[in-house]
Design a protein around this motif. Structure first.
Motif, PDB file in Angstrom:
ATOM      1  N   THR A  67       0.828  -1.210   0.000  1.00  0.00           N
ATOM      2  CA  THR A  67       0.000   0.000   0.000  1.00  0.00           C
ATOM      3  C   THR A  67       0.856   1.251   0.000  1.00  0.00           C
ATOM      4  O   THR A  67       0.328   2.362   0.065  1.00  0.00           O
ATOM      5  N   LEU A  68       2.162   1.072  -0.078  1.00  0.00           N
ATOM      6  CA  LEU A  68       3.054   2.233  -0.111  1.00  0.00           C
ATOM      7  C   LEU A  68       2.943   2.959  -1.447  1.00  0.00           C
ATOM      8  O   LEU A  68       2.591   2.355  -2.469  1.00  0.00           O
ATOM      9  N   PRO A  69       3.256   4.253  -1.466  1.00  0.00           N
ATOM     10  CA  PRO A  69       3.109   5.036  -2.692  1.00  0.00           C
ATOM     11  C   PRO A  69       4.055   4.586  -3.803  1.00  0.00           C
ATOM     12  O   PRO A  69       5.102   3.983  -3.553  1.00  0.00           O
ATOM     13  N   ALA A  70       3.672   4.926  -5.026  1.00  0.00           N
ATOM     14  CA  ALA A  70       4.535   4.632  -6.175  1.00  0.00           C
ATOM     15  C   ALA A  70       5.741   5.553  -6.208  1.00  0.00           C
ATOM     16  O   ALA A  70       6.790   5.197  -6.749  1.00  0.00           O
ATOM     17  N   THR A  71       5.614   6.734  -5.628  1.00  0.00           N
ATOM     18  CA  THR A  71       6.724   7.689  -5.575  1.00  0.00           C
ATOM     19  C   THR A  71       6.702   8.418  -4.238  1.00  0.00           C
ATOM     20  O   THR A  71       5.651   8.558  -3.601  1.00  0.00           O
ATOM     21  N   PHE A  72       7.878   8.905  -3.828  1.00  0.00           N
ATOM     22  CA  PHE A  72       8.029   9.731  -2.640  1.00  0.00           C
ATOM     23  C   PHE A  72       8.775  11.008  -3.032  1.00  0.00           C
ATOM     24  O   PHE A  72       9.410  11.071  -4.084  1.00  0.00           O
ATOM     25  N   VAL A  73       8.716  12.001  -2.150  1.00  0.00           N
ATOM     26  CA  VAL A  73       9.587  13.167  -2.268  1.00  0.00           C
ATOM     27  C   VAL A  73      10.583  13.122  -1.115  1.00  0.00           C
ATOM     28  O   VAL A  73      10.208  12.905   0.042  1.00  0.00           O
ATOM     29  N   LEU A  74      11.840  13.303  -1.435  1.00  0.00           N
ATOM     30  CA  LEU A  74      12.909  13.281  -0.430  1.00  0.00           C
ATOM     31  C   LEU A  74      13.586  14.642  -0.399  1.00  0.00           C
ATOM     32  O   LEU A  74      14.018  15.156  -1.434  1.00  0.00           O
ATOM     33  N   LYS A  75      13.687  15.222   0.797  1.00  0.00           N
ATOM     34  CA  LYS A  75      14.390  16.490   0.974  1.00  0.00           C
ATOM     35  C   LYS A  75      15.701  16.246   1.705  1.00  0.00           C
ATOM     36  O   LYS A  75      15.731  15.610   2.762  1.00  0.00           O
ATOM     37  N   LEU A  76      16.773  16.756   1.133  1.00  0.00           N
ATOM     38  CA  LEU A  76      18.108  16.694   1.717  1.00  0.00           C
ATOM     39  C   LEU A  76      18.683  18.106   1.760  1.00  0.00           C
ATOM     40  O   LEU A  76      18.160  19.020   1.096  1.00  0.00           O
ATOM     41  N   PRO A  77      19.776  18.333   2.499  1.00  0.00           N
ATOM     42  CA  PRO A  77      20.401  19.655   2.476  1.00  0.00           C
ATOM     43  C   PRO A  77      20.923  19.997   1.083  1.00  0.00           C
ATOM     44  O   PRO A  77      21.232  19.110   0.277  1.00  0.00           O
ATOM     45  N   ALA A 122      23.128  20.138  10.229  1.00  0.00           N
ATOM     46  CA  ALA A 122      23.799  20.230   8.932  1.00  0.00           C
ATOM     47  C   ALA A 122      23.372  19.131   7.964  1.00  0.00           C
ATOM     48  O   ALA A 122      23.418  19.318   6.747  1.00  0.00           O
ATOM     49  N   GLU A 123      22.984  17.967   8.490  1.00  0.00           N
ATOM     50  CA  GLU A 123      22.556  16.852   7.650  1.00  0.00           C
ATOM     51  C   GLU A 123      21.151  16.445   8.076  1.00  0.00           C
ATOM     52  O   GLU A 123      20.875  16.284   9.264  1.00  0.00           O
ATOM     53  N   PHE A 124      20.262  16.266   7.111  1.00  0.00           N
ATOM     54  CA  PHE A 124      18.905  15.838   7.445  1.00  0.00           C
ATOM     55  C   PHE A 124      18.302  15.120   6.248  1.00  0.00           C
ATOM     56  O   PHE A 124      18.797  15.198   5.116  1.00  0.00           O
ATOM     57  N   ALA A 125      17.217  14.406   6.524  1.00  0.00           N
ATOM     58  CA  ALA A 125      16.453  13.760   5.460  1.00  0.00           C
ATOM     59  C   ALA A 125      14.989  13.746   5.861  1.00  0.00           C
ATOM     60  O   ALA A 125      14.650  13.428   7.006  1.00  0.00           O
ATOM     61  N   LEU A 126      14.139  14.125   4.928  1.00  0.00           N
ATOM     62  CA  LEU A 126      12.692  14.060   5.106  1.00  0.00           C
ATOM     63  C   LEU A 126      12.111  13.293   3.932  1.00  0.00           C
ATOM     64  O   LEU A 126      12.324  13.674   2.769  1.00  0.00           O
ATOM     65  N   LEU A 127      11.389  12.223   4.215  1.00  0.00           N
ATOM     66  CA  LEU A 127      10.740  11.428   3.183  1.00  0.00           C
ATOM     67  C   LEU A 127       9.243  11.671   3.279  1.00  0.00           C
ATOM     68  O   LEU A 127       8.611  11.343   4.289  1.00  0.00           O
ATOM     69  N   LEU A 128       8.685  12.256   2.233  1.00  0.00           N
ATOM     70  CA  LEU A 128       7.317  12.757   2.263  1.00  0.00           C
ATOM     71  C   LEU A 128       6.485  12.168   1.136  1.00  0.00           C
ATOM     72  O   LEU A 128       7.004  11.654   0.149  1.00  0.00           O
ATOM     73  N   ASP A 129       5.157  12.318   1.292  1.00  0.00           N
ATOM     74  CA  ASP A 129       4.253  12.015   0.192  1.00  0.00           C
ATOM     75  C   ASP A 129       4.615  12.852  -1.028  1.00  0.00           C
ATOM     76  O   ASP A 129       4.949  14.042  -0.904  1.00  0.00           O
ATOM     77  N   ASP A 130       4.518  12.258  -2.184  1.00  0.00           N
ATOM     78  CA  ASP A 130       4.643  13.006  -3.437  1.00  0.00           C
ATOM     79  C   ASP A 130       3.265  13.574  -3.767  1.00  0.00           C
ATOM     80  O   ASP A 130       2.302  12.827  -3.914  1.00  0.00           O
ATOM     81  N   LEU A 131       3.168  14.891  -3.856  1.00  0.00           N
ATOM     82  CA  LEU A 131       1.872  15.547  -4.066  1.00  0.00           C
ATOM     83  C   LEU A 131       1.481  15.667  -5.527  1.00  0.00           C
ATOM     84  O   LEU A 131       0.433  16.230  -5.836  1.00  0.00           O
ATOM     85  N   ALA A 132       2.309  15.165  -6.464  1.00  0.00           N
ATOM     86  CA  ALA A 132       1.945  15.213  -7.877  1.00  0.00           C
ATOM     87  C   ALA A 132       0.579  14.524  -8.066  1.00  0.00           C
ATOM     88  O   ALA A 132       0.280  13.538  -7.395  1.00  0.00           O
ATOM     89  N   PRO A 133      -0.291  15.105  -8.921  1.00  0.00           N
ATOM     90  CA  PRO A 133      -0.028  16.135  -9.932  1.00  0.00           C
ATOM     91  C   PRO A 133      -0.240  17.574  -9.456  1.00  0.00           C
ATOM     92  O   PRO A 133      -0.376  18.475 -10.287  1.00  0.00           O
ATOM     93  N   ALA A 134      -0.311  17.796  -8.152  1.00  0.00           N
ATOM     94  CA  ALA A 134      -0.429  19.171  -7.668  1.00  0.00           C
ATOM     95  C   ALA A 134       0.760  19.996  -8.155  1.00  0.00           C
ATOM     96  O   ALA A 134       1.865  19.483  -8.314  1.00  0.00           O
ATOM     97  N   VAL A 135       0.522  21.288  -8.387  1.00  0.00           N
ATOM     98  CA  VAL A 135       1.569  22.161  -8.909  1.00  0.00           C
ATOM     99  C   VAL A 135       1.815  23.304  -7.930  1.00  0.00           C
ATOM    100  O   VAL A 135       0.915  23.774  -7.234  1.00  0.00           O
TER     101      VAL A 135
END
Length: 365
Positions: A67-77, A122-135
């Motif tokens: 049930t996990l998403p097909a894509t994620f958004v990852l934020k890094l520094p 200085a180092e971080f990671a956030l793994l989030l829902d991908d909101l596509a197709p939102a713009v």
């Protein structure tokens, strides 16, 4: 099919896209209770990367259903060390939001699957829902009244649940909290310094009226922060179109690097002043304040009249030149960045004049 061997201890935080592997993704998802076999990942950059590196992560799942998403958004520094040094507090704020605030808000936000950060930020990671197709909203182009109504109603979902709750005064944030005299004075000094830097950098592209308004507003930041401290909530701090994702009749709020505690209507004023052309703002701002106020009441806020909300809205307009000037003064210059700052300064300074904000501040202090 048995899962391939994966590390059971926490893997290091990725520093770049090449460090994001199927093993890393499977491990961090599993630590959060989201178990799946991930055989490989594709990682592609998205966004501008001005204050961080944002990637779309597409996992290749192993056999079986998930049930996990097909894509994620990852934020890094950001990979730019000259920028990274100035935004570590922002990284800390964003991780703090997702770990300590997100579950308590009714604002529409992406789901967070994983967050981690080093002690120094200085180092971080956030793994989030991908909101596509939102713009993403377009800060320079601005928006219409319909999109603005979505945005201000969503904003009430942040402010309402945290309204005047003293527990939130303990939240670790960078900006001064209500009643913080030393912090307000310090930010006031920084604001005046930023004002001088903005005038030196882009002052020749500002009107004389806007130069005068910006300087006068930033001179008053100290007393402005210390007024009306009996009304506070968790604030986004940089609530504008570039930090909103629109999808038909829905909006989601992203980029929580400026979280603070303060007069809630500062967020509201900042949004309308910087994200709407002045003529559109003047025509619809009363209706937008009505929509925001009604949404606050729906979230359980009491003893807050529409008239007080309107006065707070007028008072909060200094958030526009304050945040914009800080960005213009201390961010690495780009052509689009300077255009954006000039548009935001012009719109917010005009709103300050038209709504009599400086007179309100002087009367309150």
């Amino acid at each position: 099919m048995a899962a391939p061997d994966r590390p059971t201890t926490a893997p290091p935080i990725p520093r770049r896209a090449e460090d994001v592997t199927g093993a890393w993704l499977q491990t961090v998802l599993g630590a959060g209770g989201h178990h799946a076999v991930i055989e490989d990942v594709a990682v592609t950059p998205i966004g501008t990367g001005q204050t961080g590196a944002t990637f779309r992560v597409t996992p290749r799942y192993g056999s079986g259903t998930t049930t996990l998403p097909a894509t994620f958004v990852l934020k890094l520094p950001t990979g730019d060390d000259s920028i990274r040094a100035g935004v570590t507090l922002g990284y800390l704020s964003e991780v703090t939001f997702y770990t300590e605030v997100a579950d308590h808000t009714r604002a529409p936000i992406p789901r967070c699957y994983h967050s981690e950060i080093t002690e120094d930020g200085a180092e971080f990671a956030l793994l989030l829902d991908d909101l596509a197709p939102a713009v993403q909203g377009d800060q320079i182009a601005g928006c219409d009244a319909e999109a603005a109504r979505l945005a201000v109603t969503a904003l009430a979902g942040l402010h309402g649940p945290s309204w005047c709750d003293p527990a939130w005064l303990e939240l670790p944030v960078a900006m001064p909290k209500p009643g913080d005299t030393a912090g307000a004075g310090g930010l006031g000094d920084v604001a005046r310094m930023a004002s001088d830097m903005v005038l030196e950098r882009v002052g020749d592209r500002m009107s004389a009226e806007d130069r005068e308004t910006m300087s006068a507003a930033l001179d008053l930041v100290g007393p402005w922060l210390l007024a009306h401290t009996d009304r506070y909530a968790v604030m986004h701090g940089d609530y504008r179109l570039d930090n909103l994702m629109f999808d038909t009749d829905r909006v989601a709020v992203v980029d929580w690097q400026t979280v603070g505690i303060g007069l809630p209507a500062r967020d509201l004023a900042y949004f309308t002043a910087t994200s709407l052309d002045p003529e559109i703002r003047a025509a619809c701002e009363s209706d937008l304040v009505d929509a925001y106020h009604s949404a606050l009441l729906a979230h359980g806020v009491t003893d807050y009249s529409r008239e007080t909300c309107w006065q707070d809205y007028r008072f909060g307009m200094v958030q526009g030149p304050l945040i914009t000037a800080l960005g213009c003064a201390f961010a690495s210059p780009t052509a689009r960045g300077e255009e954006l700052f000039l548009v935001m300064l012009g719109r917010s300074c005009r709103a300050i004049r038209e709504l009599g904000t400086l007179d309100l501040i002087r009367a309150a202090s």
